[in-house]
Design a protein around this motif. Structure first.
Motif, PDB file in Angstrom:
ATOM      1  N   PHE A 159       0.916  -1.211   0.242  1.00  8.69           N
ATOM      2  CA  PHE A 159       0.377  -0.006   0.050  1.00  8.69           C
ATOM      3  C   PHE A 159       0.793   1.035  -0.264  1.00  8.69           C
ATOM      4  O   PHE A 159       0.253   2.389  -0.708  1.00  8.69           O
ATOM      5  CB  PHE A 159      -0.729  -0.441   1.217  1.00  8.69           C
ATOM      6  N   PHE A 160       1.899   1.734   1.069  1.00  7.12           N
ATOM      7  CA  PHE A 160       2.957   2.284   0.643  1.00  7.12           C
ATOM      8  C   PHE A 160       3.872   2.661  -0.387  1.00  7.12           C
ATOM      9  O   PHE A 160       4.173   3.435  -0.627  1.00  7.12           O
ATOM     10  CB  PHE A 160       3.548   2.562   2.590  1.00  7.12           C
ATOM     11  N   MET A 161       4.088   1.197  -0.680  1.00  7.35           N
ATOM     12  CA  MET A 161       5.838   1.160  -1.457  1.00  7.35           C
ATOM     13  C   MET A 161       5.511   0.812  -2.557  1.00  7.35           C
ATOM     14  O   MET A 161       6.106   0.716  -3.918  1.00  7.35           O
ATOM     15  CB  MET A 161       6.450   0.703  -1.126  1.00  7.35           C
ATOM     16  N   GLY A 162       3.790   0.507  -3.220  1.00 15.90           N
ATOM     17  CA  GLY A 162       3.840   0.081  -4.018  1.00 15.90           C
ATOM     18  C   GLY A 162       3.611  -1.124  -4.955  1.00 15.90           C
ATOM     19  O   GLY A 162       3.786  -2.495  -4.566  1.00 15.90           O
ATOM     20  N   PHE A 189       6.895  -4.000  -5.827  1.00 11.77           N
ATOM     21  CA  PHE A 189       7.364  -3.584  -3.865  1.00 11.77           C
ATOM     22  C   PHE A 189       6.373  -4.854  -3.329  1.00 11.77           C
ATOM     23  O   PHE A 189       7.924  -5.723  -2.455  1.00 11.77           O
ATOM     24  CB  PHE A 189       7.638  -2.418  -3.762  1.00 11.77           C
ATOM     25  N   GLY A 190       5.668  -4.555  -3.735  1.00 10.80           N
ATOM     26  CA  GLY A 190       5.140  -5.838  -2.453  1.00 10.80           C
ATOM     27  C   GLY A 190       5.345  -7.365  -3.118  1.00 10.80           C
ATOM     28  O   GLY A 190       4.894  -8.065  -2.444  1.00 10.80           O
ATOM     29  N   PHE A 191       4.807  -7.543  -4.372  1.00 10.93           N
ATOM     30  CA  PHE A 191       5.408  -8.680  -5.785  1.00 10.93           C
ATOM     31  C   PHE A 191       6.743  -9.017  -4.716  1.00 10.93           C
ATOM     32  O   PHE A 191       7.148 -10.132  -4.602  1.00 10.93           O
ATOM     33  CB  PHE A 191       5.269  -8.397  -6.284  1.00 10.93           C
ATOM     34  N   LEU A 192       7.925  -8.589  -5.340  1.00 10.66           N
ATOM     35  CA  LEU A 192       9.116  -8.968  -4.479  1.00 10.66           C
ATOM     36  C   LEU A 192       9.325  -9.319  -3.252  1.00 10.66           C
ATOM     37  O   LEU A 192       9.390 -10.227  -2.574  1.00 10.66           O
ATOM     38  CB  LEU A 192       9.806  -7.562  -4.600  1.00 10.66           C
ATOM     39  N   TRP A 205      -0.079 -14.483  -2.078  1.00  6.44           N
ATOM     40  CA  TRP A 205       1.008 -13.340  -1.606  1.00  6.44           C
ATOM     41  C   TRP A 205       1.430 -12.723  -2.834  1.00  6.44           C
ATOM     42  O   TRP A 205       0.838 -11.260  -2.144  1.00  6.44           O
ATOM     43  CB  TRP A 205       1.834 -13.223  -0.796  1.00  6.44           C
ATOM     44  N   GLY A 206       1.487 -12.676  -4.152  1.00  9.80           N
ATOM     45  CA  GLY A 206       2.486 -11.549  -5.198  1.00  9.80           C
ATOM     46  C   GLY A 206       0.819 -11.412  -5.667  1.00  9.80           C
ATOM     47  O   GLY A 206       0.829 -10.224  -5.579  1.00  9.80           O
ATOM     48  N   CYS A 207      -0.490 -11.965  -5.910  1.00  9.26           N
ATOM     49  CA  CYS A 207      -1.886 -11.044  -5.991  1.00  9.26           C
ATOM     50  C   CYS A 207      -2.132  -9.782  -4.869  1.00  9.26           C
ATOM     51  O   CYS A 207      -2.389  -9.077  -5.379  1.00  9.26           O
ATOM     52  CB  CYS A 207      -2.961 -12.367  -6.120  1.00  9.26           C
ATOM     53  N   ILE A 208      -1.979 -10.533  -3.399  1.00  7.15           N
ATOM     54  CA  ILE A 208      -2.164  -9.969  -2.371  1.00  7.15           C
ATOM     55  C   ILE A 208      -1.273  -8.657  -2.614  1.00  7.15           C
ATOM     56  O   ILE A 208      -2.175  -6.984  -2.712  1.00  7.15           O
ATOM     57  CB  ILE A 208      -1.878 -10.687  -1.303  1.00  7.15           C
ATOM     58  N   GLY A 209       0.211  -8.683  -2.916  1.00 13.43           N
ATOM     59  CA  GLY A 209       0.884  -7.241  -2.941  1.00 13.43           C
ATOM     60  C   GLY A 209       0.401  -5.979  -4.660  1.00 13.43           C
ATOM     61  O   GLY A 209       0.568  -5.510  -4.176  1.00 13.43           O
ATOM     62  N   LEU A 213      -2.324  -6.054  -6.040  1.00 13.65           N
ATOM     63  CA  LEU A 213      -3.931  -5.952  -5.310  1.00 13.65           C
ATOM     64  C   LEU A 213      -3.667  -4.706  -4.113  1.00 13.65           C
ATOM     65  O   LEU A 213      -4.343  -3.095  -4.657  1.00 13.65           O
ATOM     66  CB  LEU A 213      -5.068  -6.842  -4.890  1.00 13.65           C
ATOM     67  N   THR A 214      -3.505  -4.609  -3.285  1.00 10.80           N
ATOM     68  CA  THR A 214      -2.407  -3.104  -2.420  1.00 10.80           C
ATOM     69  C   THR A 214      -2.177  -2.888  -2.829  1.00 10.80           C
ATOM     70  O   THR A 214      -2.542  -1.366  -2.359  1.00 10.80           O
ATOM     71  CB  THR A 214      -2.566  -4.212  -1.041  1.00 10.80           C
ATOM     72  N   GLY A 215      -0.865  -3.023  -3.606  1.00  9.92           N
ATOM     73  CA  GLY A 215      -0.553  -1.536  -3.892  1.00  9.92           C
ATOM     74  C   GLY A 215      -1.042  -1.299  -5.468  1.00  9.92           C
ATOM     75  O   GLY A 215      -1.265   0.383  -5.015  1.00  9.92           O
TER      76      GLY A 215
END
Length: 174
Positions: free
Chosen positions: A46-49, A52-55, A81-85, A87-89
């Motif tokens: 959410f904060f970093m994009g 970043f979330g996928f990595l 977790w990649g999809c969650i990253g 989506l929230t990014g």
């Protein structure tokens, strides 16, 4: 001006957050499906994009499973977790003023999404997805409740940390 996406400082931050996920998951291993990894991925993305979330998702899944055991489910954890990253990014990019209660509710829903994606390994290898998924609903519920609690608990700290990181590292590039 050239935009730098993955600087050494950003990679270092990523490594520290992955370490936080690893420690959080290992410390809470005695409570099934209640661990802060998903909440940390939600907030960090959410904060970093989304990238970043996928990595963060990939690194966290691979390294924690070195400690806890790895198997075919690791690939599905990375996907979930990649999809969650991502989506929230995306939510962070489109709606940067989303409050922590909305993010906590999203975290609750994503606990069930995570369970549905990770359960797909049974569809591919044993052809009994629905039995496996339905049997896992109590664990997905624990995951969802844990996500809500961890998002609410970690939001102030991670928000402050990421804002300080951005202020320190991006103002000097301008």
């Amino acid at each position: 001006m050239v935009k730098r996406d993955m600087t050494t400082k950003k990679l270092t931050l990523l490594a520290v957050i992955i370490a936080l996920c690893v420690v959080g998951r290992v410390v809470f291993v005695f409570i099934p499906n209640v661990q802060p990894v998903t909440a940390i991925i939600i907030l960090s993305s959410f904060f970093m994009g989304p990238v970043f979330g996928f990595l963060l998702a990939v690194g966290s899944a691979v390294i924690t499973n070195l400690f806890l055991g790895s198997g075919v489910w690791t690939l599905f954890q990375i996907v979930a977790w990649g999809c969650i990253g991502f989506l929230t990014g995306g939510i962070g990019k489109l709606f940067p003023n989303t409050n922590r209660y909305v993010l906590a509710a999203i975290g609750g829903v994503l606990g069930y999404v995570y369970g549905a994606i990770v359960s797909l390994n049974m569809l591919l290898f044993a052809n009994n997805y629905w039995a496996y998924y339905l049997a896992g609903l109590p664990f997905d519920t624990a995951h969802a409740i844990g996500n809500v609690a961890f998002v609410l608990l970690l939001y102030p700290f991670l928000k402050w940390s990421f804002k300080e990181y951005r202020k320190t590292n991006y103002e000097e590039l301008s």
